[in-house]
Design an enzyme around this catalytic site. Structure first.
Site, PDB file in Angstrom:
ATOM      1  N   ASP A 198      38.130  36.403  40.282  1.00  0.00           N
ATOM      2  CA  ASP A 198      36.732  36.333  40.719  1.00  0.00           C
ATOM      3  C   ASP A 198      36.387  34.915  41.177  1.00  0.00           C
ATOM      4  O   ASP A 198      37.064  33.948  40.813  1.00  0.00           O
ATOM      5  CB  ASP A 198      35.793  36.699  39.559  1.00  0.00           C
ATOM      6  CG  ASP A 198      35.977  38.149  39.127  1.00  0.00           C
ATOM      7  OD1 ASP A 198      36.467  38.948  39.943  1.00  0.00           O
ATOM      8  OD2 ASP A 198      35.637  38.451  37.971  1.00  0.00           O
TER       9      ASP A 198
HETATM   10  N1  URA Z   1      39.214  39.890  35.059  1.00  0.00           N
HETATM   11  C1  URA Z   1      37.984  39.515  35.474  1.00  0.00           C
HETATM   12  O1  URA Z   1      36.987  40.046  35.016  1.00  0.00           O
HETATM   13  N2  URA Z   1      37.899  38.556  36.413  1.00  0.00           N
HETATM   14  C2  URA Z   1      38.974  37.928  36.936  1.00  0.00           C
HETATM   15  O2  URA Z   1      38.824  37.042  37.773  1.00  0.00           O
HETATM   16  C3  URA Z   1      40.236  38.330  36.489  1.00  0.00           C
HETATM   17  C4  URA Z   1      40.331  39.323  35.559  1.00  0.00           C
END
Ligand code: URA
Length: 251
Positions: free
Chosen positions: A103
């Site tokens: 993310d």
């Molecule tokens: N899980 C998440 O919620 N975000 C990420 O960036 C990676 C795994």
């Protein structure tokens, strides 16, 4: 790349000649005589010989990036800086892409390559490639949470997660610190898993993916090429079995 295609690209001979060389046991990969011209090989990682001649082939690039927050895991984005924008001009390659996604507000290990097969193999759900995250949440974590993760969290939409291991490093009312190991890659998986036990993730960093550990000497936004030792650990993910080609993968 297929062995016969690689030898063709390296101008070893015509298609017919290459097939004949392979069939007459003149070609070895890592010391083993190979008679299957469709075998997938990578000359950057394997010793490929035709007779006494070693195939020297600069094939792919493999980088590990310590992704900073604020950067999107995409090749192109009209609004935001992407992880590919962090790669210097001299290290750019056609077809460079991130393996999986983090993310925008997640930090840590992201593998970037121009080898499509590696990404495909690392993301196949049935390969169960383990990923370790460092997580800070806004509330206490308990042994009950650990058990819920081990048993498999179920999201509100009914989707069930595979068993995951939660290791609590510290637990306080306003903030807890933990490691989480998961073997799948559902969208926002870690955040949603913690939400399912009533906690909000306030910091998330990926520390490892399969056998590759984040090099802690890399500052945020820095990257380096994987070294030979690291590439060797990825070798199992360069082997493609025909039936795996039909399996869908999640990013
Ligand atoms: N899980 C998440 O919620 N975000 C990420 O960036 C990676 C795994």
């Amino acid at each position: 790349m297929r062995l016969d295609k690689l030898l063709e690209q390296e101008k070893i001979g015509s298609k017919r000649k290459i097939r004949a060389m392979i069939r007459s046991k003149q070609v070895t990969v890592d010391g083993q005589v190979i008679m299957d011209e469709s075998l997938n090989v990578d000359a950057a990682l394997q010793d490929i010989f035709v007779g006494d001649v070693k195939i020297q082939h600069e094939t792919h690039v493999y980088y590990m990036l310590n992704k900073p927050q604020g950067v999107v895991t995409a090749v192109k984005d009209i609004q935001h800086q992407t992880v590919i924008d962090l790669i210097r001009a001299e290290d750019q390659r056609v077809g460079l892409y991130p393996i999986g996604r983090l993310d925008r507000d997640t930090e840590g290990l992201l593998l970037i390559t121009d080898n499509g097969q590696l990404g495909y193999q690392l993301l196949l759900p049935h390969k169960k490639v383990s990923k370790r995250y460092e997580v800070i949440v806004n509330d206490m974590l308990t042994e009950f949470d650990c058990r819920s993760f081990t048993e498999g969290i179920v999201f509100s939409d009914g989707k069930k997660c595979k068993p995951a291991e939660l290791v609590i490093l510290s637990s306080e009312k306003g903030q807890s610190h933990a490691y989480l190991d998961i073997t799948e890659g559902k969208f926002h998986q870690v955040k949603k898993m913690f939400l399912s036990v009533g906690k909000k993730v306030i910091y998330l960093k990926r520390l490892s993916m399969g056998p590759i550990q984040l090099d802690q000497t890399l500052g945020l936004g820095e990257y380096r090429s994987l070294n030979q030792e690291e590439l060797q650990t990825l070798l199992p993910y360069f082997t493609i079995h025909k039936k795996e080609k039909r399996v869908e993968y999640e990013i």
